[in-house]
Structure formats: C-alpha cells, structure tokens
Design a protein around this motif. Structure first.
Motif, mmCIF file in Angstrom:
data_model
loop_
_atom_site.group_PDB
_atom_site.id
_atom_site.type_symbol
_atom_site.label_atom_id
_atom_site.label_comp_id
_atom_site.label_asym_id
_atom_site.label_seq_id
_atom_site.Cartn_x
_atom_site.Cartn_y
_atom_site.Cartn_z
ATOM 1 N N GLU A 44 29.269 44.555 38.059
ATOM 2 C CA GLU A 44 29.218 45.681 37.123
ATOM 3 C C GLU A 44 30.606 46.066 36.632
ATOM 4 N N ARG A 45 31.595 45.989 37.507
ATOM 5 C CA ARG A 45 32.933 46.489 37.168
ATOM 6 C C ARG A 45 33.874 45.408 36.647
ATOM 7 N N LEU A 46 33.473 44.168 36.761
ATOM 8 C CA LEU A 46 34.332 43.072 36.310
ATOM 9 C C LEU A 46 34.697 43.194 34.831
ATOM 10 N N PRO A 47 33.739 43.508 33.958
ATOM 11 C CA PRO A 47 34.089 43.624 32.531
ATOM 12 C C PRO A 47 35.036 44.778 32.221
ATOM 13 N N GLN A 48 35.122 45.760 33.117
ATOM 14 C CA GLN A 48 36.031 46.879 32.896
ATOM 15 C C GLN A 48 37.487 46.454 33.063
ATOM 16 N N HIS A 49 37.698 45.306 33.718
ATOM 17 C CA HIS A 49 39.059 44.827 33.969
ATOM 18 C C HIS A 49 39.401 43.576 33.170
ATOM 19 N N TYR A 50 38.390 42.822 32.788
ATOM 20 C CA TYR A 50 38.634 41.582 32.044
ATOM 21 C C TYR A 50 37.676 41.531 30.845
ATOM 22 N N THR A 51 38.248 41.518 29.639
ATOM 23 C CA THR A 51 37.426 41.421 28.439
ATOM 24 C C THR A 51 36.739 40.069 28.353
ATOM 25 N N GLU A 52 37.350 39.055 28.967
ATOM 26 C CA GLU A 52 36.753 37.727 29.011
ATOM 27 C C GLU A 52 36.738 37.243 30.458
ATOM 28 N N ILE A 53 35.578 36.887 30.954
ATOM 29 C CA ILE A 53 35.457 36.380 32.314
ATOM 30 C C ILE A 53 35.723 34.871 32.264
ATOM 31 N N THR A 54 36.983 34.522 32.398
ATOM 32 C CA THR A 54 37.388 33.118 32.296
ATOM 33 C C THR A 54 36.973 32.358 33.555
ATOM 34 N N PRO A 55 36.950 31.017 33.498
ATOM 35 C CA PRO A 55 36.659 30.235 34.701
ATOM 36 C C PRO A 55 37.590 30.573 35.857
ATOM 37 N N ARG A 56 38.853 30.885 35.549
ATOM 38 C CA ARG A 56 39.802 31.228 36.616
ATOM 39 C C ARG A 56 39.392 32.508 37.311
ATOM 40 N N VAL A 57 38.958 33.516 36.516
ATOM 41 C CA VAL A 57 38.498 34.785 37.087
ATOM 42 C C VAL A 57 37.236 34.557 37.912
ATOM 43 N N ARG A 58 36.273 33.814 37.350
ATOM 44 C CA ARG A 58 35.016 33.583 38.048
ATOM 45 C C ARG A 58 35.237 32.823 39.349
ATOM 46 N N GLU A 59 36.094 31.822 39.315
ATOM 47 C CA GLU A 59 36.366 31.031 40.519
ATOM 48 C C GLU A 59 36.986 31.902 41.610
ATOM 49 N N ARG A 60 37.897 32.772 41.205
ATOM 50 C CA ARG A 60 38.562 33.639 42.192
ATOM 51 C C ARG A 60 37.569 34.640 42.784
ATOM 52 N N VAL A 61 36.716 35.206 41.945
ATOM 53 C CA VAL A 61 35.716 36.155 42.440
ATOM 54 C C VAL A 61 34.801 35.485 43.448
ATOM 55 N N GLU A 62 34.302 34.295 43.103
ATOM 56 C CA GLU A 62 33.375 33.608 43.987
ATOM 57 C C GLU A 62 34.045 33.216 45.304
ATOM 58 N N TYR A 63 35.299 32.809 45.215
ATOM 59 C CA TYR A 63 36.024 32.441 46.434
ATOM 60 C C TYR A 63 36.181 33.649 47.360
ATOM 61 N N GLU A 64 36.640 34.765 46.796
ATOM 62 C CA GLU A 64 36.858 35.959 47.620
ATOM 63 C C GLU A 64 35.537 36.480 48.196
ATOM 64 N N MET A 65 34.498 36.486 47.384
ATOM 65 C CA MET A 65 33.212 36.964 47.873
ATOM 66 C C MET A 65 32.681 36.062 48.990
ATOM 67 N N GLY A 66 32.942 34.771 48.887
ATOM 68 C CA GLY A 66 32.531 33.854 49.948
ATOM 69 C C GLY A 66 33.248 34.131 51.255
ATOM 70 N N VAL A 67 34.548 34.428 51.165
ATOM 71 C CA VAL A 67 35.324 34.748 52.375
ATOM 72 C C VAL A 67 34.851 36.071 52.969
ATOM 73 N N ILE A 68 34.601 37.054 52.111
ATOM 74 C CA ILE A 68 34.125 38.363 52.587
ATOM 75 C C ILE A 68 32.784 38.213 53.295
ATOM 76 N N GLU A 69 31.898 37.389 52.738
ATOM 77 C CA GLU A 69 30.600 37.171 53.370
ATOM 78 C C GLU A 69 30.764 36.446 54.702
#
Length: 577
Positions: free
Chosen positions: A305-330
C-alpha cells in the motif's frame, strides 16, 4: 574437600559489595569450586551476567538474593516502627523458584520498599515453591533472637520458616567471623537449635570482596558510599573480620566440628538446577486489525500500500529489494517487530511529534523506509540491508529512533496503553566509578586534600584506566613511585575503578514484552522517579533474554532541526525530506 559459597555479594550490592562478577567466578574456578551462588542485597541486578559468566567458566550458577524480611506486613510503613528488618537468603532451586524469586524481589520493591526493599512472611508463603532458604547472617531473625537470649522464640521462628519453605528446604546458616564478638554466641545457639529441631546446618562466609588484601579497599569503598572518611568513628565498616572468598580447605577447617554444614553446601548447589533460555526471540504480538490473521501477510499488505508513496515507478530493482527483505523478515520471524515499530512511529508523526530520520543500520532497510520508520532511501545511497538484518546470523533488529524530548513521554504513554503497563518498562542502567572519579573519591575517603586529589585525577588521560596511566604518563608514574599519598590513592582507585556505584534509568531504552514483565524480569521503581517502574536487568541482559528492546532517544535539537527545515521550506516554497 568440595564446598560451595552460598552467600556472596557482588558490586551489585550497591552499598557494600566490591567484587565484580567475573572476579568472583574466576576466584571460584581457581579454588576448584563446582558452583557459586550470587545473593546480592535485595536485588537480582547481576543475574544474567552471572549466569553467562559462570556457565562459560564451567561453574554452576545458583541464583539467589539476600532478602530483607520485615517483622510486620510489607505494606505497613510507620516511622520508627517499620524501618527494621531481618536478613534471609533465598535460593532458586528450579525454574519455578526462579520465577517466584523474581516476583518476591519485584513485590519487595514496588510494594514493600521502606528504607529497604522488604518482603513479609505472607509474601514468602505465597511464593515459596521452588525456593531454598538459609536463615541469614547475624542480622537474621533467628540469630537476633539467640543473641537476645530468646531461645524459645528462636525455636518458634525456625519452625515457622521450615513450615513456610517445607522440610528440607530451610537451613540454619552459620558463618565464620570469629573477630565479631556476637558470632560465637550465635553459632553455638544455631548448632544447638539444629540438634534440637533437626533443621540442618549450612556453612557460609558472607563474601563482600574477593581476597583478604581487598579489605582495606572495601573499607575505603564503604566510606565513599556513606560520605565518610576511613578515620571517622561510628561508621559502616566490615574491617573487624574477613569477608573474602575463602577456599574449601579454609572453610572445612573453620567448621571442622560440623562437617555436615560443609557437605550441605554441595548438596544444596546440586539441587539448584535453574537455567536461563538466552538468545531466543520473545516478541510481543502486534494487534492486527479485524479480518487480518497473519502478521506477515499484514506487513506485506502495508508495504504494498505504501510503496507507491515513495516510488512513482516500481522498478525491477525496487521490487527485487522488497521481495528480498520480506523473505528475510519472514525467515527470521520479525514481522511483528516491524509492525510494532511502524505503528508507534507513524502514530507520533500523525500527531506532529518530531521524529528523527532513523540512525544506524536500520537506514539500510527498504521496508523500514516504505513504512516511514526511517526517512532514508537505501537504494539511493546503496546501503546494505544485511548490516541491519542478516539471514545467516539471526538476531533481534535494532532501530534507534529519535523523538523530540518535549513529547517523547507521549510516545511512551501510547506504547504503554497499547501493550499494557505491566508489559512495558524503561530499562535500568548502572553508573560505575571511572578512573578520575575513583581517584577523587578515594582521596576524599582517605582524608587527602582535595586539591591534590584533583591534580592527580586531571593527569589521567580520558578513556584510560589507572593502570594504563601509571605506565604511560611519566608524571603519574613519578608521583606513584615517590609520593606516599599518590601511591595510596592510585592503588585504591585501580581497585575501585569499574565498580558499580549507583543505579539510574537508561536515557532511551524501553522493553516491550508479550507477557507480564514480572514473569521474566524483576522490576523496581526508578531511583529518580518513584512513580516510574523500571527493569532490574540492564540493556544487554534484556537483549540476552530475547525481549524486545527499543531505543527511543529524546533529543532537544530535533525540535530546532524541524523548525529550521520548516523555515527553509517556507522561504523556498517547496518541501524538504
């Protein structure tokens, strides 16, 4: 001959303990003892440090406390009536006893404190399970009755304690201090009482410093604590006898007529099997909104929900970093942690509380940035997430958050309201004697002119210990070799350096627990604010126990910074992040 000391004070006995925990454990190991008890006055400050140090050294740790027992009810606090108390040693036999010990110590501070943190016999009855008790030193209730020739009362009191703790769980304590006149009379009375009642004897030494040579330095320390000089009459002192850690051979020699008192020390230590579970994560559960049943799923929902508030474009680099961090958190199981932190940070921001941008390794987390915990884009500065949360080395994340000091208490109140007063507390910290302070205080206690002590202290480079300064600073080395006062002061300071002198509240540390804190941590009132409850375990011990520790630092300059930023924004007509 095997023997275990069951009456031991460290420097966490704030008025009169000199020895540090590593010194006590090291001495016990050198003397070949299989175990050691820590029984500080009225507190459990050193328990976690003691457990870690002892187990690492191969010494079995026995948790205990020298309790203050009031003759009336602990809630009675009448002047000149309820300011008396008796000593009693309490040892945790197992996990149940350890939990009861925590509850008793907490109650003594929060409800029974009157000059000292006091317990009463009703409290002992309620929380006796799993505890082994010793009758205490000369200030024990039974010893005092014997010294006053009240033998029938002594027998009645002994049976009363035996009834409270159960047969086989209460021992009559005899200590070897023959130069204190009352000791011989008390020992004779206790031995006679043991023969008459069948209550077993146990030998102790009532340790207040490490070795006999420390007696002089301990006396100086007592004079410092009480604001006296060592030449003053009618002051607190233990110089009449030896209160160091005696060897098993010495103890066997002292109690040759009562060998069972020696063997009982080992038997008690063998019964005490309490262990602490360290390194686990005991996160509180974040209260999820209705319809949500998984912290991880809800965390992912917030991030998306909050990702678009920080990035106007969700680039592959942003998506990859989000998925990586969420995987570590899980993988690490820290979803609740991020939900808890983002909740109170955003609560503060929505109410106009000035919050810092985030400090330390947390700035490397994109999830923290997206959740508005931090205000720094880690991708913009190529910051590493692994410095903050490493999947190969799982440990609790640590986010340092700055709040304006004028409204920090509002944030604390919100956290208490959300998780419960009994689950949130500020954390204790301990002030220790640094080199310069040790020199000034020792000189004052020794009666040396302050001007000389101050001159000597100022020769010590900052962040250097006394020993280092004697070796590295020619002026100090010369004074040490040629000036009697300087040598006496420096010798005392090098022994007093690092000793705990007082307790206070950590400037920014708070702990949040999933269960009532008293189930895991002893509590007390803040020395500076009697309305505030704090932990008896310091920051590192809280972390070792796996409890959620947060650093909420209140900074005065945050308000200044915020006002400056808003002024610049008004001047330029644009927002500054």
């Amino acid at each position: 001959m095997s023997f275990v000391h069951l009456h031991t004070h460290s420097h966490y006995s704030l008025l009169d303990g000199l020895a540090k925990i590593p010194e006590l454990v090291g001495r016990a190991k050198t003397l070949g003892m299989p175990a050691l008890a820590l029984t500080d006055h009225g507190n459990l400050y050193g328990a976690v440090e003691f457990y870690k140090t002892a187990t690492k050294a191969g010494i079995k740790p026995v948790f205990g406390v020298e309790a203050y027992i009031c003759p009336n009810r602990l809630h009675e606090k009448r002047p000149n009536i309820d300011n008396t108390y008796f000593h009693l040693i309490l040892l945790a036999e197992n996990e149940t006893g350890w939990k009861n010990l925590i509850k008793l110590v907490t109650q003594s501070h929060l409800e029974g404190f009157y000059y000292k943190p006091r317990m009463d016999k009703a409290a002992l009855i309620a929380h006796h399970e799993g505890i082994i008790a010793l009758s205490g030193c000369l200030n024990g209730e039974i010893s005092q009755a014997l010294l006053q020739n009240r033998t029938e009362d002594a027998e009645r009191i002994a049976h009363e304690y035996e009834d409270i703790f159960g047969k086989g769980n209460f021992f009559l304590e005899i200590g070897y201090h023959p130069h204190i006149p009352e000791t011989i009379k008390a020992i004779e009375g206790l031995i006679g009482l043991s023969h008459k009642t069948g209550i077993p004897l146990v030998a102790t030494q009532d340790i207040h410093y490490l070795v006999p040579e420390d007696s002089h330095y301990h006396d100086i320390f007592l004079a410092i604590q009480t604001g006296n000089k060592i030449t003053d009459d009618d002051r607190l002192t233990l110089k009449a006898d030896d209160f160091s850690m005696n060897s098993p051979e010495q103890m066997a020699d002292h109690f040759g007529d009562t060998p069972e008192a020696i063997t009982n020390t080992v038997a008690i230590a063998e019964r005490c099997t309490t262990t602490l579970q360290l390194g686990q994560a005991l996160l509180p559960n974040f209260a999820l909104p209705e319809g949500e049943d998984s912290a991880m799923v809800y965390l992912r929902k917030l991030v998306e929900e909050r990702l678009p508030q920080h990035y106007t474009e969700i680039t592959p680099r942003v998506r990859e970093r989000v998925e990586y961090e969420m995987g570590v958190i899980e993988k690490t199981g820290f979803a609740d942690y991020f939900l808890i932190v983002q909740d109170f940070v955003n609560w503060a921001k929505m109410r106009g509380v000035v919050v810092g941008p985030g400090r330390g390794s947390a700035a490397g987390s994109l999830v923290s940035y997206v959740l508005r915990i931090t205000d720094i884009d880690p991708l913009l500065y190529d910051l590493l997430f692994e410095r903050f949360l490493n999947p190969e080395r799982i440990q609790m994340p640590d986010i340092d958050i700055d709040f304006t000091d004028v409204r920090r208490d509002e944030v604390l109140s919100y956290i208490r309201q959300k998780y419960g007063d009994d689950r949130v507390a500020q954390i204790i910290t301990f002030g220790t004697l640094a080199a310069r302070a040790a020199i000034r205080d020792a000189g004052r206690a020794l009666g040396v002119a302050y001007s000389f002590c101050d001159m000597l202290a100022k020769l010590i480079p900052f962040n250097q210990k006394v020993d280092e300064a004697i070796k590295n600073v020619p002026e100090i080395k010369n004074l040490y070799d040629t000036n009697t006062d300087a040598k006496q002061i420096l010798d005392a300071a090098r022994r007093l350096e690092g000793v705990v002198r007082h307790a206070s509240v950590h400037a920014c540390g708070i702990v949040i627990s999933k269960d009532p804190l008293v189930d895991r941590v002893p509590l007390q009132r803040s020395p500076q604010d009697p309305n505030s409850v704090i932990t008896q375990f310091e920051m590192h011990s809280i972390e070792d126990l796996g409890l959620l520790k947060m650093d909420l630092l209140g900074l005065k300059n945050l308000t200044i910074i915020e006002n400056t930023v808003r002024l610049i924004e008004n001047m330029h007509g644009e927002k500054i992040d």
